[in-house]
Design a protein around this motif. Structure first.
Motif, PDB file in Angstrom:
ATOM      1  N   ASP A  92     -15.660  -3.476  -1.229  1.00 29.51           N
ATOM      2  CA  ASP A  92     -16.410  -2.822  -0.787  1.00 29.51           C
ATOM      3  C   ASP A  92     -15.082  -1.713  -1.419  1.00 29.51           C
ATOM      4  OD1 ASP A  92     -14.148  -3.954   0.863  1.00 29.51           O
ATOM      5  OD2 ASP A  92     -13.562  -2.215   1.882  1.00 29.51           O
ATOM      6  N   GLU A 134      -5.880   1.658   4.457  1.00 36.68           N
ATOM      7  CA  GLU A 134      -7.079   2.901   3.697  1.00 36.68           C
ATOM      8  C   GLU A 134      -6.861   2.438   2.046  1.00 36.68           C
ATOM      9  OE1 GLU A 134      -8.455   5.400   5.844  1.00 36.68           O
ATOM     10  OE2 GLU A 134      -7.493   3.818   7.593  1.00 36.68           O
ATOM     11  N   GLY A 135      -6.334   2.228   1.125  1.00 37.46           N
ATOM     12  CA  GLY A 135      -7.196   2.372  -0.228  1.00 37.46           C
ATOM     13  C   GLY A 135      -6.934   1.001  -0.330  1.00 37.46           C
ATOM     14  N   SER A 136      -5.778   0.517  -0.177  1.00 41.64           N
ATOM     15  CA  SER A 136      -5.243  -1.026  -0.667  1.00 41.64           C
ATOM     16  C   SER A 136      -5.654  -2.127  -0.636  1.00 41.64           C
ATOM     17  CB  SER A 136      -4.295  -1.102  -0.294  1.00 41.64           C
ATOM     18  OG  SER A 136      -4.301  -1.686   1.306  1.00 41.64           O
ATOM     19  N   LEU A 137      -6.009  -2.924  -1.233  1.00 37.68           N
ATOM     20  CA  LEU A 137      -6.311  -4.214  -1.532  1.00 37.68           C
ATOM     21  C   LEU A 137      -6.157  -6.056  -0.681  1.00 37.68           C
ATOM     22  CD1 LEU A 137      -7.425  -3.618  -4.980  1.00 37.68           C
ATOM     23  CD2 LEU A 137      -9.100  -3.983  -3.583  1.00 37.68           C
ATOM     24  N   ASN A 189     -12.024  -5.455   3.016  1.00 41.41           N
ATOM     25  CA  ASN A 189     -10.687  -5.019   3.289  1.00 41.41           C
ATOM     26  C   ASN A 189     -11.501  -4.538   4.675  1.00 41.41           C
ATOM     27  OD1 ASN A 189      -9.124  -5.370   0.701  1.00 41.41           O
ATOM     28  ND2 ASN A 189     -11.359  -4.810  -0.395  1.00 41.41           N
ATOM     29  N   GLN A 238     -17.413  -2.181  -7.358  1.00 40.16           N
ATOM     30  CA  GLN A 238     -17.256  -1.587  -5.627  1.00 40.16           C
ATOM     31  C   GLN A 238     -18.838  -1.646  -5.553  1.00 40.16           C
ATOM     32  OE1 GLN A 238     -14.247   0.726  -5.640  1.00 40.16           O
ATOM     33  NE2 GLN A 238     -14.404   0.820  -7.678  1.00 40.16           N
ATOM     34  N   ARG A 298     -12.395   1.067  -3.135  1.00 35.75           N
ATOM     35  CA  ARG A 298     -11.041   0.993  -2.721  1.00 35.75           C
ATOM     36  C   ARG A 298     -10.119   1.877  -3.767  1.00 35.75           C
ATOM     37  NH1 ARG A 298     -10.532  -0.204   2.587  1.00 35.75           N
ATOM     38  NH2 ARG A 298      -8.502  -0.952   2.845  1.00 35.75           N
ATOM     39  N   ASP A 354       0.849  -1.524   0.217  1.00 31.46           N
ATOM     40  CA  ASP A 354       0.204  -0.085  -0.348  1.00 31.46           C
ATOM     41  C   ASP A 354       0.844   1.019  -0.001  1.00 31.46           C
ATOM     42  OD1 ASP A 354      -1.822   2.283   0.891  1.00 31.46           O
ATOM     43  OD2 ASP A 354      -2.933   0.698   2.572  1.00 31.46           O
ATOM     44  N   ASP A 398      -7.534   1.848  -4.441  1.00 31.58           N
ATOM     45  CA  ASP A 398      -6.440   1.221  -5.598  1.00 31.58           C
ATOM     46  C   ASP A 398      -7.005   0.307  -6.646  1.00 31.58           C
ATOM     47  OD1 ASP A 398      -4.126   1.670  -4.328  1.00 31.58           O
ATOM     48  OD2 ASP A 398      -3.325   0.138  -3.914  1.00 31.58           O
TER      49      ASP A 398
END
Length: 328
Positions: free
Chosen positions: A262, A242-245, A238, A278, A264, A121, A266
């Motif tokens: 959800d 915060e934004g990763s998978l 996830n 999403q 994200r 991330d 990324d």
């Protein structure tokens, strides 16, 4: 070619990820040793060019830590790569030892040419002040995770820990709106632990439906791939970053599985917008589950694109070498 030591962590996900690297390195012709972090007592071999570990890796076990320190003293050119696929401040990464973050930072500053933190991330690239960190997205073994051509037997599945407020709110929403359609695969103790918490969200009847959703723990990657293949809607929630998978994202997509994930950051950054769907909140999730359970062809159009993209961009067999010299 290099002699590489991979130190396997006390983590199921971490072990799976590093086994993928092992296959990738061997595919490239490297010599690879794969050792459990708890098995270094009395281990004396020191002929390695590179060590790869997961999160804080060898630092959680004294004998492994001392072994790596001896490598650093004997070989001034050795590279020690820490691949973080967890927030380095959380217990998932430091195994409950909160002092590891400070110790690791000091180790990086002592051996700046040798210790290489690599994050899944981008958010954490500045986590360790003054330390040069790199980015490497999660990748999967596309020889295991692939389209097996199996019939769908599950409507909605969730694989992982059903713990934490965010996950439990999502799962309770699915149970309320789609009784008898959700199947959960997890450690029995994690599921048992979740039951008491779910009483905050579910009435007695709904709680019974939740209990009946439990299908046990899946032991092998091959079994995981079968479940992903046999599921109409693979639900992803996830937790890390915060934004990763998470790793599950790439496992499901490699199987040409359909995923509801959800939202994200990324997903767009990694070029996955076109191969999954999403959801923004619980209401949005309910609408999309209802739609895609009724519209098989729409679901299949999206999932059919997934496997090819993951094979080309996130196949660990082809990408493993890149972590040896990662770039931002």
């Amino acid at each position: 070619m290099s002699d590489i030591l991979i130190i396997s962590p006390i983590s199921i996900a971490g072990e799976l990820i590093l086994k993928g690297f092992k296959k990738g390195f061997e595919h490239s012709g490297h010599s690879v040793s794969f050792m459990d972090v708890r098995e270094f007592k009395g281990f004396n071999c020191s002929d390695f060019d590179c060590v790869l570990c997961y999160d804080y890796g060898y630092m959680v076990e004294k004998s492994a830590f001392n072994f790596v320190l001896s490598l650093l003293e004997k070989n001034k050119n050795i590279k020690i790569i820490h691949y973080f696929a967890d927030n380095p401040s959380l217990k998932y990464a430091h195994s409950g030892d909160e002092s590891l973050e400070e110790k690791f930072s000091a180790l990086c500053l002592k051996y700046p040419r040798n210790i290489k933190p690599v994050f899944w991330d981008r958010e954490y690239l500045s986590e360790f002040r003054g330390v040069d960190s790199k980015f490497f997205p999660l990748c999967v073994d596309c020889g295991v995770y692939k389209n097996l051509g199996l019939e769908k037997k599950y409507d909605i599945t969730f694989l992982g820990r059903p713990l934490g407020e965010f996950r439990q709110r999502i799962l309770s929403t699915v149970v309320k709106n789609f009784p008898d359609k959700l199947k959960i695969f997890s450690y029995p103790e994690h599921f048992e632990s979740s039951i008491c918490d779910m009483k905050k969200y579910l009435n007695d009847f709904e709680l019974e439906n939740y209990k009946n959703s439990f299908c046990g723990f899946i032991n092998t990657q091959e079994e995981l791939a079968r479940v992903y293949n046999q599921t109409k809607i693979n639900l992803n929630i996830n937790l890390q970053g915060e934004g990763s998978l998470n790793y599950r994202t790439f496992e499901v997509l490699a199987c040409d599985g359909f995923m509801l994930c959800d939202r994200r950051a990324d997903i767009s950054a990694l070029g996955l917008d076109d191969v999954l769907v999403q959801y923004d909140n619980e209401d949005d999730l309910v609408r999309k589950i209802s739609y895609f359970l009724k519209n098989d062809s729409e679901r299949e159009k999206i999932s059919a694109r997934a496997g090819k993209l993951i094979y080309e961009r996130y196949n660990i067999i082809l990408k493993a070498d890149e972590i040896l010299n990662p770039v931002e």
